[in-house]
Write an enzyme that holds these catalytic residues in place. Structure first.
Site: not given
Length: 399
Positions: A116, A136, A143, A185-186, A238-240, A314, A357
């Site tokens: 997508e 991924c 995710c 994906g990364e 992407s820390l998160n 999300n 996201c």
């Protein structure tokens, strides 16, 4: 920027499964080639190299792929071109439009796989969020894509093809102004195809988009981060998590490259590029959304010139996580600002079509056919109704 074999930024060796490998005497996919690739390929066929620029201009500027319409090519060359090059693009399986203007495209990779891409509108830009892999390997817990194991890395033509198909479906007067490698994906797990794509996107003979309008996002594959500065494009991380314990809980990659290694790579990126890093931080209810987490976050990144994007989670079927309430989100945002951070609270776009996201997947979604008339759902926000309907549909499919 050159990689130092003795540093944490040394590159990883990847087997090159990203280059089109046609059968002998079969045409090469045009979208797999940079301008220099095409020059070399044409020369190998005994043709003049300057024809490469002409073909690039026809395809990327004029959107012409029929050799007979490429009128500045010789008749002989036009006749030979179909045996040399194909102009196949990944077919669009589904095109969904959100009430907020976001658009989501599902592409058929022609091998049973699909990916997508998302078009995100704002006042001054139109951003294409593009995918680099089917599935991924990073397995980030929050995710949707991370729930799917890596099925394959996309080739250059698969990635460029997403842009071409989206561009040709935009409304009159619209054009893509920014590209972010933040889809499925990364990107740094597929560096050869990603950075070859960037060459095509940036080339004045190709898509001709400024490098400063291109962003590569990574979950933190530290040994490959040097490539982003080398390509002179922007870096998002992407820390998160505000510390190693929480980040390792939601992002398994942190167990391999912890925040110390990650932030050293970020500082090196800034030293070379002089571009601020964007840190992306997902707010998960009760896990990453407390005021103490905000204070820890600011302390963690204080030595890295950066901005912080806050992304309220999300929700998607089976995630196990929840979105914080609006008061908690606002309090976290305010705390960061009070601590002097350069911070943006990102608006979640496309939630009603599962295009926000962390919501991308490889299967057709169901928002067009979801029955949300059930009175049990009627009082809920639209995105929540659709989420619950999707969960029920998912459960029904499993029985």
């Amino acid at each position: 920027m050159e990689a130092n074999a003795g540093s944490t930024l040394a590159p990883v060796n990847y087997s090159d499964d990203n280059v089109a490998k046609p059968l002998e005497n079969q045409p090469v996919n045009f979208y797999s080639l940079t301008l220099e690739d095409l020059k070399a390929y044409i020369k190998s066929k005994g043709k003049e190299q300057f024809r490469a620029q002409q073909i690039f201009k026809w395809v990327y500027e004029q959107r012409v792929t029929d050799p007979e319409q490429m009128t500045n090519l010789s008749k002989e060359f036009r006749q030979d071109l179909p045996s040399m090059l194909s102009f196949d693009l990944p077919p669009v399986l589904q095109h969904l439009k959100s009430v907020d203007g976001t658009q989501k495209f599902l592409f058929d990779m022609k091998d049973g796989m699909s990916v997508e891409a998302v078009v995100i509108p704002s006042e001054d830009r139109l951003t294409l969020c593009i995918s680099s892999e089917v599935g991924c390997n990073m397995a980030c817990k929050f995710c949707f894509t991370g729930k799917q194991k890596l099925k394959r890395r996309l080739r250059t033509e698969d990635i460029v093809g997403q842009f071409m198909q989206v561009h040709d479906r935009l409304a009159e007067g619209q054009r893509i102004t920014n590209i972010v490698f933040m889809g499925m994906g990364e990107p740094l797990d597929n560096p050869e195809a990603v950075f070859k794509t960037i060459d095509v996107i940036h080339s004045p003979w190709g898509i001709n988009l400024s490098r400063k309008k291109i962003t590569v996002s990574t979950s933190g594959i530290v040994p490959e981060m040097w490539r982003v500065a080398d390509a002179k494009v922007r870096l998002a991380v992407s820390l998160n998590g505000p510390n190693d314990e929480i980040r390792s809980q939601v992002m398994p990659i942190n167990k391999r490259w912890d925040t110390k290694a990650l932030l050293e790579a970020c500082k090196e990126h800034y030293r070379v590029s002089k571009d601020k890093i964007t840190f992306e931080y997902v707010l998960l209810k009760g896990i990453t959304d407390q005021l103490e987490h905000a204070r820890q976050l600011v302390k963690l990144v204080k030595d890295v010139p950066c901005k912080i994007n806050i992304i309220p989670f999300n929700e998607h079927p089976g995630s196990g996580y929840e979105r914080p309430d609006d008061d908690t989100i606002q309090a976290f945002h305010t705390e960061l600002m009070n601590l002097g951070a350069h911070v943006l609270l990102r608006r979640s776009m496309g939630r009603d079509i599962f295009a926000a996201c962390g919501q991308l997947t490889t299967v057709k979604e169901r928002p067009q056919t979801m029955d949300i008339s059930n009175s049990r759902l009627a009082g809920l926000p639209k995105y929540k109704r659709e989420l619950l309907a999707a969960q029920e549909a998912e459960q029904n499919n499993q029985h």
